[in-house]
Design a protein around this motif. Structure first.
Motif, PDB file in Angstrom:
ATOM      1  N   ALA A 142       0.835  -1.201   0.000  1.00 41.68           N
ATOM      2  CA  ALA A 142       0.000   0.000   0.000  1.00 41.68           C
ATOM      3  C   ALA A 142       0.872   1.254   0.000  1.00 41.68           C
ATOM      4  N   ALA A 143       1.876   1.275   0.848  1.00 42.23           N
ATOM      5  CA  ALA A 143       2.787   2.425   0.881  1.00 42.23           C
ATOM      6  C   ALA A 143       3.531   2.551  -0.450  1.00 42.23           C
ATOM      7  N   GLY A 144       3.996   1.438  -0.985  1.00 39.89           N
ATOM      8  CA  GLY A 144       4.705   1.453  -2.264  1.00 39.89           C
ATOM      9  C   GLY A 144       3.846   1.958  -3.405  1.00 39.89           C
ATOM     10  N   SER A 145       2.578   1.583  -3.420  1.00 42.39           N
ATOM     11  CA  SER A 145       1.707   2.045  -4.507  1.00 42.39           C
ATOM     12  C   SER A 145       1.454   3.540  -4.408  1.00 42.39           C
ATOM     13  N   MET A 146       1.344   4.064  -3.184  1.00 40.84           N
ATOM     14  CA  MET A 146       1.169   5.515  -3.029  1.00 40.84           C
ATOM     15  C   MET A 146       2.430   6.264  -3.463  1.00 40.84           C
ATOM     16  N   VAL A 147       3.585   5.740  -3.116  1.00 42.60           N
ATOM     17  CA  VAL A 147       4.840   6.365  -3.536  1.00 42.60           C
ATOM     18  C   VAL A 147       4.960   6.325  -5.060  1.00 42.60           C
ATOM     19  N   GLN A 148       4.567   5.213  -5.658  1.00 43.61           N
ATOM     20  CA  GLN A 148       4.650   5.095  -7.118  1.00 43.61           C
ATOM     21  C   GLN A 148       3.723   6.091  -7.809  1.00 43.61           C
ATOM     22  N   VAL A 149       2.513   6.277  -7.259  1.00 45.24           N
ATOM     23  CA  VAL A 149       1.603   7.269  -7.834  1.00 45.24           C
ATOM     24  C   VAL A 149       2.238   8.657  -7.767  1.00 45.24           C
ATOM     25  N   TYR A 150       2.862   8.971  -6.637  1.00 42.46           N
ATOM     26  CA  TYR A 150       3.536  10.263  -6.502  1.00 42.46           C
ATOM     27  C   TYR A 150       4.652  10.401  -7.549  1.00 42.46           C
ATOM     28  N   ARG A 151       5.486   9.375  -7.685  1.00 44.40           N
ATOM     29  CA  ARG A 151       6.600   9.430  -8.629  1.00 44.40           C
ATOM     30  C   ARG A 151       6.107   9.610 -10.063  1.00 44.40           C
ATOM     31  N   ILE A 152       5.036   8.900 -10.407  1.00 45.48           N
ATOM     32  CA  ILE A 152       4.475   9.011 -11.756  1.00 45.48           C
ATOM     33  C   ILE A 152       3.929  10.413 -11.983  1.00 45.48           C
ATOM     34  N   GLY A 153       3.169  10.905 -11.014  1.00 49.52           N
ATOM     35  CA  GLY A 153       2.594  12.241 -11.141  1.00 49.52           C
ATOM     36  C   GLY A 153       3.659  13.322 -11.221  1.00 49.52           C
ATOM     37  N   ASP A 154       4.691  13.184 -10.402  1.00 52.48           N
ATOM     38  CA  ASP A 154       5.781  14.159 -10.420  1.00 52.48           C
ATOM     39  C   ASP A 154       6.482  14.159 -11.773  1.00 52.48           C
TER      40      ASP A 154
END
Length: 173
Positions: A142-154
């Protein structure tokens, strides 16, 4: 596979909003369900359902993004964004599978149905070690998926806006 334009706009620009909201929401629901037993009882099947909807939105968004990438001039920043976006499907799938597993392990209704159909799985679901492993994996994914969404959006924001904004306003303000 899905729409590439909507009302004259690239569908990716619209679909990305579903992913940006639903993937972190599904991840947060999973974390809450794992870390707060009272919430798990109230959430019930909502957590795996939210994760499923997020999972469905991810390939639609990446497909429309790949189409959009083909329409634009080659840009390494866009390529980086696309590469990161491709990885989100794995994170979303893992979130969905773990949310479903956690629901199946913790829900009395699901355990009863599981024990009548797959007795071996029902026995595993009752073991503390299995529960602990699923709980830890759930929080990490769950934490990894949120970080990945942030990285993609950034990376997407940088690709879209890197040469559009200057430090000084054009009218001197």
């Amino acid at each position: 596979m899905g729409p590439v334009t909507f009302n004259g706009l690239p569908a990716h620009v619209l679909l990305v909003h579903f992913v940006v909201v639903l993937v972190p929401l599904a991840a947060l629901l999973l974390m809450v369900a794992v870390c707060w037993p009272a919430a798990q009882r109230r959430l019930g099947v909502v957590s795996p359902l939210a994760a499923f909807v997020a999972l469905v939105c991810v390939p639609l968004t990446t497909h429309s993004g790949e189409w959009l990438e083909d329409q634009l001039p080659h840009d390494p920043m866009i390529r980086t964004h696309a590469h990161l976006g491709d990885d989100l499907l794995v994170w979303s799938l893992a979130t969905f599978l773990l949310a479903t597993a956690w629901w199946a392990i913790r829900s009395e209704t699901a355990r009863a149905a599981l024990s009548s159909r797959v007795p071996v799985a029902a026995g595993l679901a009752g073991r503390r070690a299995v529960v602990a492993v699923v709980a830890v994996l759930s929080v990490v994914v769950a934490a990894g998926s949120m970080v990945q969404v942030y990285r993609i959006g950034d990376s997407g924001a940088k690709a879209a806006w890197h040469d559009q904004i200057s430090a000084t306003a054009p009218n001197g303000r």
